[in-house]
Design a protein around this motif. Structure first.
Motif, short mmCIF file in Angstrom:
data_model
loop_
_atom_site.label_atom_id
_atom_site.label_comp_id
_atom_site.label_asym_id
_atom_site.label_seq_id
_atom_site.Cartn_x
_atom_site.Cartn_y
_atom_site.Cartn_z
N UNK A 6 0.83 -1.20 0.00
CA UNK A 6 0.00 0.00 0.00
C UNK A 6 0.87 1.25 0.00
N UNK A 7 1.91 1.23 0.80
CA UNK A 7 2.80 2.40 0.88
C UNK A 7 3.38 2.73 -0.49
N UNK A 8 3.68 1.70 -1.26
CA UNK A 8 4.26 1.89 -2.59
C UNK A 8 3.31 2.65 -3.52
N UNK A 9 2.00 2.39 -3.37
CA UNK A 9 1.03 2.95 -4.30
C UNK A 9 0.26 4.13 -3.74
N UNK A 10 0.41 4.41 -2.45
CA UNK A 10 -0.35 5.51 -1.86
C UNK A 10 0.15 6.86 -2.35
N UNK A 11 1.36 6.92 -2.88
CA UNK A 11 1.91 8.18 -3.38
C UNK A 11 1.79 8.30 -4.90
N UNK A 12 1.04 7.39 -5.52
CA UNK A 12 0.84 7.44 -6.97
C UNK A 12 -0.04 8.64 -7.32
N UNK A 13 0.04 9.04 -8.57
CA UNK A 13 -0.80 10.14 -9.02
C UNK A 13 -2.26 9.70 -8.98
N UNK A 14 -3.17 10.68 -8.99
CA UNK A 14 -4.60 10.36 -8.98
C UNK A 14 -4.98 9.50 -10.17
N UNK A 15 -4.41 9.82 -11.33
CA UNK A 15 -4.72 9.04 -12.53
C UNK A 15 -4.24 7.60 -12.38
N UNK A 16 -3.03 7.40 -11.85
CA UNK A 16 -2.51 6.05 -11.65
C UNK A 16 -3.39 5.28 -10.67
N UNK A 17 -3.77 5.93 -9.57
CA UNK A 17 -4.60 5.25 -8.56
C UNK A 17 -5.98 4.92 -9.15
N UNK A 18 -6.54 5.81 -9.96
CA UNK A 18 -7.83 5.54 -10.59
C UNK A 18 -7.71 4.32 -11.51
N UNK A 19 -6.63 4.24 -12.26
CA UNK A 19 -6.42 3.09 -13.15
C UNK A 19 -6.22 1.80 -12.35
N UNK A 20 -5.51 1.91 -11.22
CA UNK A 20 -5.32 0.74 -10.36
C UNK A 20 -6.66 0.26 -9.80
N UNK A 21 -7.49 1.20 -9.35
CA UNK A 21 -8.81 0.83 -8.83
C UNK A 21 -9.69 0.22 -9.92
N UNK A 22 -9.60 0.78 -11.11
CA UNK A 22 -10.38 0.23 -12.23
C UNK A 22 -9.96 -1.21 -12.49
N UNK A 23 -8.67 -1.48 -12.47
CA UNK A 23 -8.18 -2.85 -12.67
C UNK A 23 -8.57 -3.74 -11.50
N UNK A 24 -8.54 -3.20 -10.28
CA UNK A 24 -8.86 -3.99 -9.09
C UNK A 24 -10.33 -4.40 -9.06
N UNK A 25 -11.20 -3.52 -9.51
CA UNK A 25 -12.63 -3.81 -9.45
C UNK A 25 -13.06 -4.86 -10.47
N UNK A 26 -12.31 -5.03 -11.54
CA UNK A 26 -12.56 -6.09 -12.53
C UNK A 26 -14.02 -6.10 -12.99
N UNK A 27 -14.54 -4.95 -13.35
CA UNK A 27 -15.96 -4.85 -13.73
C UNK A 27 -16.38 -5.83 -14.83
N UNK A 28 -15.58 -6.04 -15.89
CA UNK A 28 -16.03 -6.99 -16.92
C UNK A 28 -16.27 -8.41 -16.40
N UNK A 29 -15.58 -8.80 -15.35
CA UNK A 29 -15.73 -10.17 -14.84
C UNK A 29 -17.13 -10.40 -14.28
N UNK A 30 -17.81 -9.33 -13.89
CA UNK A 30 -19.14 -9.49 -13.30
C UNK A 30 -20.17 -9.95 -14.32
#
Length: 176
Positions: A6-30
């Motif tokens: 978490x510490x590694x990614x908590x300092x990411x840019x807003x755009x990077x974190x948004x992309x990470x969350x998008x990948x984490x949520x895996x919406x197409x898998x639903x």
């Protein structure tokens, strides 16, 4: 104690974190939890059966919540075994930084999903509950310790059975 991932990614840019969350949520898998219901609706319509739309909505919501449980649990198990270390910055555990909280979310999702399925089972047939519970069991065998059969080449067959015949049969029984 803060998760080092978490510490590694908590300092990411807003755009990077948004992309990470998008990948984490895996919406197409639903879509795998929605497709059995769509197939059941199509078949029931073709057979001229009356569709109970309130049960369709509740079943869909329950199926999506149960898949959320599976995905959250998988991230927890992967974090515990080190599978995700350095390879998966879009893990929910890495993004939130608190495995215990993710575990609470997973358990809550499982309980809410099963309660919804029990409600539908009481309105239709208790076979719905047993079919969905069987799907959940296959999901656990796929990802959960000590089995983790997804890492032994059995992931696709388990997913096919869980989201194919079992989920479709449960949806057919539940909605008509």
């Amino acid at each position: 104690m803060q998760n080092p991932e978490f510490a590694k990614f908590s300092h990411s840019s807003k755009k990077q974190r948004r992309l990470l969350w998008k990948a984490a949520l895996k919406l197409p898998i639903y879509s795998v939890s929605i497709m059995p219901v769509l197939i059941a609706i199509g078949w029931s319509t073709g057979e001229g059966l009356v569709i109970k739309w309130d049960q369709v909505i509740i079943f869909l919501f329950g199926a999506i919540i149960l898949l959320l449980w599976e995905n959250l649990s998988n991230d927890i198990f992967d974090s515990e075994t080190g599978v995700d270390e350095g390879n998966k910055p879009h893990s929910i555990v890495s993004l939130i930084g608190n495995k215990y909280f993710v575990s609470l979310m997973a358990t809550g999702s499982l309980l809410i999903g099963l309660v919804l399925i029990i409600f539908i089972s009481l309105k239709s047939s208790f076979n719905v509950f047993f079919l969905v519970l069987s799907s959940c069991l296959l999901g656990y065998l796929y990802q959960g310790p000590p089995f983790r059969l997804g890492y032994k080449g059995l992931g696709e067959p388990l997913c096919w059975i869980a989201f194919g015949p079992l989920a479709t049969a449960a949806a057919l029984i539940a909605i008509s």
